[in-house]
Design a protein around this motif. Structure first.
Motif, PDB file in Angstrom:
ATOM      1  N   GLU A   1     112.289  77.939  11.491  1.00  0.00           N
ATOM      2  CA  GLU A   1     113.067  76.919  12.203  1.00  0.00           C
ATOM      3  C   GLU A   1     113.805  76.001  11.232  1.00  0.00           C
ATOM      4  O   GLU A   1     114.975  75.679  11.441  1.00  0.00           O
TER       5      GLU A   1
ATOM      6  N   THR B   1     125.805  81.213  16.495  1.00  0.00           N
ATOM      7  CA  THR B   1     124.505  81.505  17.093  1.00  0.00           C
ATOM      8  C   THR B   1     123.457  81.692  16.012  1.00  0.00           C
ATOM      9  O   THR B   1     123.676  82.388  15.023  1.00  0.00           O
ATOM     10  N   LYS B   2     122.311  81.074  16.205  1.00  0.00           N
ATOM     11  CA  LYS B   2     121.227  81.199  15.234  1.00  0.00           C
ATOM     12  C   LYS B   2     120.586  82.581  15.319  1.00  0.00           C
ATOM     13  O   LYS B   2     120.436  83.129  16.415  1.00  0.00           O
TER      14      LYS B   2
ATOM     15  N   GLN C   1     116.089  91.664  21.886  1.00  0.00           N
ATOM     16  CA  GLN C   1     116.661  90.309  21.820  1.00  0.00           C
ATOM     17  C   GLN C   1     116.694  89.749  20.402  1.00  0.00           C
ATOM     18  O   GLN C   1     117.322  88.719  20.160  1.00  0.00           O
ATOM     19  N   TYR C   2     116.006  90.422  19.471  1.00  0.00           N
ATOM     20  CA  TYR C   2     115.727  89.785  18.180  1.00  0.00           C
ATOM     21  C   TYR C   2     116.481  90.412  17.013  1.00  0.00           C
ATOM     22  O   TYR C   2     116.708  91.615  16.970  1.00  0.00           O
ATOM     23  N   ASP C   3     116.827  89.533  16.044  1.00  0.00           N
ATOM     24  CA  ASP C   3     117.444  89.961  14.782  1.00  0.00           C
ATOM     25  C   ASP C   3     116.386  90.277  13.732  1.00  0.00           C
ATOM     26  O   ASP C   3     116.650  91.054  12.809  1.00  0.00           O
TER      27      ASP C   3
ATOM     28  N   LYS D   1     117.618  85.171  15.664  1.00  0.00           N
ATOM     29  CA  LYS D   1     116.404  85.039  16.466  1.00  0.00           C
ATOM     30  C   LYS D   1     115.317  85.942  15.900  1.00  0.00           C
ATOM     31  O   LYS D   1     115.543  87.128  15.679  1.00  0.00           O
TER      32      LYS D   1
ATOM     33  N   ASP E   1     110.186  83.020  18.117  1.00  0.00           N
ATOM     34  CA  ASP E   1     109.182  83.148  19.174  1.00  0.00           C
ATOM     35  C   ASP E   1     107.922  83.726  18.553  1.00  0.00           C
ATOM     36  O   ASP E   1     107.999  84.681  17.767  1.00  0.00           O
TER      37      ASP E   1
ATOM     38  N   CYS F   1     116.684  79.459  11.918  1.00  0.00           N
ATOM     39  CA  CYS F   1     116.411  80.574  12.833  1.00  0.00           C
ATOM     40  C   CYS F   1     115.680  80.061  14.073  1.00  0.00           C
ATOM     41  O   CYS F   1     114.889  79.123  13.997  1.00  0.00           O
ATOM     42  N   ASP F   2     115.945  80.681  15.211  1.00  0.00           N
ATOM     43  CA  ASP F   2     115.107  80.484  16.388  1.00  0.00           C
ATOM     44  C   ASP F   2     113.950  81.466  16.300  1.00  0.00           C
ATOM     45  O   ASP F   2     114.141  82.615  15.878  1.00  0.00           O
TER      46      ASP F   2
END
Length: 527
Positions: free
Chosen positions: A21, A2-3, A44-46, A5, A28, A25-26
């Motif tokens: 990107e 999993t990337k 939700q984020y790292d 985020k 937003d 990494c993903d």
């Protein structure tokens, strides 16, 4: 896999998102969120990339259940609760060099504005006046510039000032004589700087030690006619005293880009003659804003994808080049810390981390941090290299580092020693040629073993038949043995058994092992 985020929650150059990107990494981009909106999504984020608008408070950090890193595009991190982030195991980074040139140039611009009264002359001329005789400036050539702070930005200001044929003196507790010579400046104490400087420019962070470094008393001792520039941080100068001394004429001019309270929409200094001010523009150039956005994206992606740590404020830096070399050492160090933490009883007031041979030639801070992360896992399940030193200090544990570059029996060695109520207890490990960590000594007894998964540690009296008894006990309990390692001080003396098993060992099996003939200690371990 999993990337990672990342959330960019402030306005930032769009190339930052592209870098995230491209580096795996993903991302937003959601600038302008309310506190409640940020709380709702931050879990939700790292990674969280911010500028100055987002406030990383305890409230936000409590909601950030997966957050591993906060990156501030810029120098100041007043909007991040760093101690609380550290306690949560979150790395906090900034970009201290991305706007250095911009800030240094702004300081020079303000100095020149003071020297030639440019703002006042500009306003007068716009008003249709032609007051040529009113604005009698001074040259900077041949004048003495006193720098308070000679770090990255201060050194750039020094080089520009030397190019203007100024003499530069500098006060900085961390400035060495060798570095001063390299910069072309004279190192002085603060009192000397006050007495000699025609211009003073501040380039130091705001700390308890630097707050009001130019106090009323110090401002009064400055050379009459001095001109003062501050593009660093509000709070370094006593603003009330500055106004009084401007009014009296002792200080010929002052230029501030920063204030104690910002935004500074109302300040007693406003309207004072020979006072120039700008709204915290030190980093405000197109180039600087692009630079810090790109740098924070590079640093955060490097950390989340490769483990590199750059410009972190709450943990040791670890370059992308160092990370692969240090990774096996950090795994070894964490396992050794975990081992002594699981085996030692009671409080641990002191811990010593010693490196020998090849290990001693590496960056020691990540190794020490990894040991503490392993050790402090006895107190918390959410410990890591960031909050482990914080937890150790909180518990009053004294940490000592020892580096010994000569090789001993092993080409490379890491030893961890803790002080306990029973005396010192030490474990040591090395890396094999394939980089695999291996325990080589436990409490003075030589033993080679991998530290992984579920393990059973037994101290017993060395006697025939014991290995068979422990093997039978585990076999009857349906527990499969993966590896079996033995060590002893001497024949018939104290011996150690360290074995790995395929599952957690139930408490009743531990109790049965403790009842076996010759057993002194039994402990279930997990790595």
């Amino acid at each position: 896999m999993t990337k990672p985020k990342v959330l960019i929650s402030d306005k930032m150059d769009p190339n930052a998102a592209r870098i995230f990107e491209e580096r795996g990494c993903d991302v937003d981009v959601k600038p302008g969120m309310t506190v409640e909106e940020l709380k709702a999504v931050i879990g939700q984020y790292d990674g969280l990339a911010i500028r100055s608008a987002t406030k990383a408070t305890q409230e936000i950090l409590d909601a950030a259940t997966n957050l591993k890193v906060i990156g501030r595009a810029g120098i100041g991190v007043d909007n991040v609760d760093i101690p609380y982030a550290s306690s949560k195991g979150i790395v906090v980074m900034n970009t201290p060099f991305g706007n250095s040139i911009t800030t240094a140039e702004h300081a020079i611009a303000l100095m020149m504005s003071l020297a030639r009264q440019i703002p006042e002359a500009n306003a007068s001329t716009h008003a249709g006046k032609w007051e040529k005789n009113r604005f009698m400036g001074v040259e900077v050539t041949g004048k003495t510039l006193g720098l308070i702070g000679a770090g990255n930005i201060g050194s750039i200001v020094a080089s520009r000032a030397l190019g203007l044929r100024m003499k530069v003196i500098a006060y900085d507790p961390f400035l060495t004589e060798e570095r001063a010579v390299e910069m072309g400046v004279e190192k002085v104490d603060l009192s000397t700087l006050e007495q000699r400087a025609d211009f003073i420019s501040l380039h130091t962070p705001l700390t308890d030690e630097t707050r009001n470094i130019l106090s009323r008393e110090r401002l009064e001792r400055t050379k009459k006619g001095v001109r003062i520039v501050n593009c660093a941080r509000g709070g370094l100068i006593d603003e009330a005293a500055l106004k009084d001394l401007l009014d009296s004429g002792h200080i010929a001019g002052a230029a501030l880009d920063v204030f104690v309270e910002e935004p500074a929409t109302d300040n007693p200094l406003f309207g004072t003659e020979n006072f120039v001010c700008t709204p915290h523009l030190g980093a405000s150039t197109t180039e600087a804003q692009v630079n810090v956005a790109l740098q924070v994206a590079e640093q955060m992606a490097d950390f989340l994808v490769n483990g590199g740590v750059t410009n972190a404020l709450n943990m040791p830096s670890l370059s992308a080049e160092e990370a692969p070399k240090l990774k096996p050492y950090m795994a070894l160090a964490e396992n050794l810390g975990s081992l002594v933490g699981q085996l030692a009883h009671g409080d641990l007031p002191k811990i010593s981390i010693e490196t020998e041979g090849a290990a001693a030639q590496l960056n020691q801070k990540p190794i020490v941090g990894a040991v503490l992360a392993g050790l402090m896992s006895r107190y918390s399940q959410s410990v890591n290299m960031v909050n482990a030193p914080f937890l150790a200090r909180e518990r009053g544990i004294e940490v000592r580092e020892i580096r010994n570059e000569r090789e001993g029996v092993y080409h490379t060695l890491v030893r961890v020693t803790v002080a306990t109520s029973q005396g010192e207890r030490s474990v040591a490990g090395t890396l094999f040629s394939n980089g695999a960590p291996r325990l080589v000594e436990i409490f003075g007894i030589g033993i080679e073993a991998d530290l992984e998964g579920h393990m059973l540690y037994i101290v017993n009296r060395d006697a025939p038949g014991f290995i068979g008894r422990i093997g039978s006990l585990l076999g009857e309990a349906g527990i499969n043995i993966g590896t079996f390692h033995l060590g002893r001080r001497e024949a018939g003396g104290e011996a150690v058994v360290l074995l790995s098993v395929d599952q957690a060992i139930p408490a009743d099996v531990i109790a049965q092992a403790e009842a076996l003939q010759g057993v002194v200690t039994v402990k279930a371990l997990a790595f």
